[in-house]
Design a protein around this motif. Structure first.
Motif, mmCIF file in Angstrom:
data_model
loop_
_atom_site.group_PDB
_atom_site.id
_atom_site.type_symbol
_atom_site.label_atom_id
_atom_site.label_comp_id
_atom_site.label_asym_id
_atom_site.label_seq_id
_atom_site.Cartn_x
_atom_site.Cartn_y
_atom_site.Cartn_z
ATOM 1 N N CYS A 46 39.706 42.107 50.996
ATOM 2 C CA CYS A 46 39.404 43.424 50.440
ATOM 3 C C CYS A 46 38.561 44.196 51.452
ATOM 4 C CB CYS A 46 38.609 43.293 49.150
ATOM 5 S SG CYS A 46 39.331 42.183 47.941
ATOM 6 N N SER A 47 38.787 45.487 51.565
ATOM 7 C CA SER A 47 38.036 46.282 52.534
ATOM 8 C C SER A 47 36.588 46.492 52.129
ATOM 9 C CB SER A 47 38.699 47.642 52.744
ATOM 10 O OG SER A 47 38.661 48.409 51.554
ATOM 11 N N THR A 51 37.105 39.109 46.411
ATOM 12 C CA THR A 51 37.955 38.175 47.150
ATOM 13 C C THR A 51 39.359 38.141 46.569
ATOM 14 O OG1 THR A 51 37.291 36.314 45.763
ATOM 15 C CG2 THR A 51 36.017 36.660 47.790
ATOM 16 N N ILE A 52 40.304 37.876 47.448
ATOM 17 C CA ILE A 52 41.695 37.650 47.077
ATOM 18 C C ILE A 52 42.100 36.353 47.762
ATOM 19 C CG2 ILE A 52 44.068 38.494 47.188
ATOM 20 C CD1 ILE A 52 42.901 41.350 47.403
ATOM 21 N N THR A 53 42.540 35.376 46.981
ATOM 22 C CA THR A 53 42.921 34.088 47.544
ATOM 23 C C THR A 53 44.432 33.946 47.529
ATOM 24 O OG1 THR A 53 40.864 33.135 46.694
ATOM 25 C CG2 THR A 53 42.605 31.587 47.346
ATOM 26 N N SER A 82 38.828 37.799 42.617
ATOM 27 C CA SER A 82 37.507 37.973 42.030
ATOM 28 C C SER A 82 36.986 39.359 42.386
ATOM 29 C CB SER A 82 36.538 36.900 42.538
ATOM 30 O OG SER A 82 35.245 37.112 42.006
ATOM 31 N N SER A 83 37.040 40.263 41.431
ATOM 32 C CA SER A 83 36.521 41.632 41.552
ATOM 33 C C SER A 83 36.908 42.332 42.850
ATOM 34 C CB SER A 83 34.993 41.612 41.421
ATOM 35 O OG SER A 83 34.598 40.965 40.245
ATOM 36 N N ALA A 147 43.937 49.796 46.601
ATOM 37 C CA ALA A 147 45.065 48.887 46.370
ATOM 38 C C ALA A 147 44.594 47.490 45.984
ATOM 39 C CB ALA A 147 45.962 48.812 47.605
ATOM 40 N N ALA A 148 43.494 47.028 46.563
ATOM 41 C CA ALA A 148 42.996 45.683 46.248
ATOM 42 C C ALA A 148 42.617 45.574 44.773
ATOM 43 C CB ALA A 148 41.798 45.332 47.128
ATOM 44 N N ASN A 149 42.147 46.667 44.199
ATOM 45 C CA ASN A 149 41.721 46.670 42.797
ATOM 46 C C ASN A 149 42.852 46.280 41.849
ATOM 47 O OD1 ASN A 149 40.108 48.295 44.495
ATOM 48 N ND2 ASN A 149 39.289 49.436 42.771
#
Length: 166
Positions: A46-47, A51-53, A82-83, A147-149
């Motif tokens: 994420c910028s 976290t993105i796993t 995670s958020s 976008a990560a959201n």
């Protein structure tokens, strides 16, 4: 490399070009002296925060580098988030060259599905000096850094990136 009978405008036989296992680079920018292909374990970050796993059984991306041109592709499955906040970033195997007048920037190809947003709204781009492909959401002609959201543990990211390496 095996070449026979090179004429003025033709080459009769080429059996292939074989690059050495250990590269000896040339100072001449017009000399093709590098070829590499392989797999690497791609990550998604994420910028801003969170976290993105990526699922460890579906995180391999393939690349092919010829000279300074690199093509990367993959299908990444997320396993946990995670958020996540900001735009998403997919790691690349090599850094992107920095060029003048933003000539190092490029639109890329991405498909994100299984997320909280319309699959058609995702766009991707690369920027010089980085080693990631940024994924944005598009909104009425502008890029949104969120976008990560919308990525969750069921999201898959398909991507194809072509860029010049540093």
């Amino acid at each position: 490399m095996a070449i026979s009978k090179i004429g003025t405008n033709s080459i009769d036989t080429i059996t292939g070009i074989n690059f050495a296992d250990s590269q000896t680079t040339s100072a001449d920018a017009n000399t093709l002296d590098d070829y590499e292909e392989g797999l690497y374990d791609a990550t998604v970050t994420c910028s801003s925060s969170g976290t993105i796993t990526v699922n460890s059984s579906n995180n391999a991306a393939s690349y092919r580098k010829i000279g300074s041109l690199c093509q990367v592709q993959g299908d990444l499955s997320m396993s946990a988030v995670s958020s996540p906040v900001g735009y998403a970033q997919v790691s690349l195997p090599f850094a992107i060259v920095s060029e003048s007048e933003d000539s190092d920037r490029a639109a890329q190809s991405v498909m994100v599905h299984g997320s909280g947003s319309n699959v058609a709204n995702y766009v991707a781009a690369t920027f010089g000096g980085e080693q990631v492909c940024r994924i944005f959401l598009g909104d009425n002609g502008d890029l949104q850094s969120d976008a990560a959201n919308s990525i969750d543990s069921n999201t898959e990211i398909y991507f194809n990136v072509i860029y010049h390496t540093a």
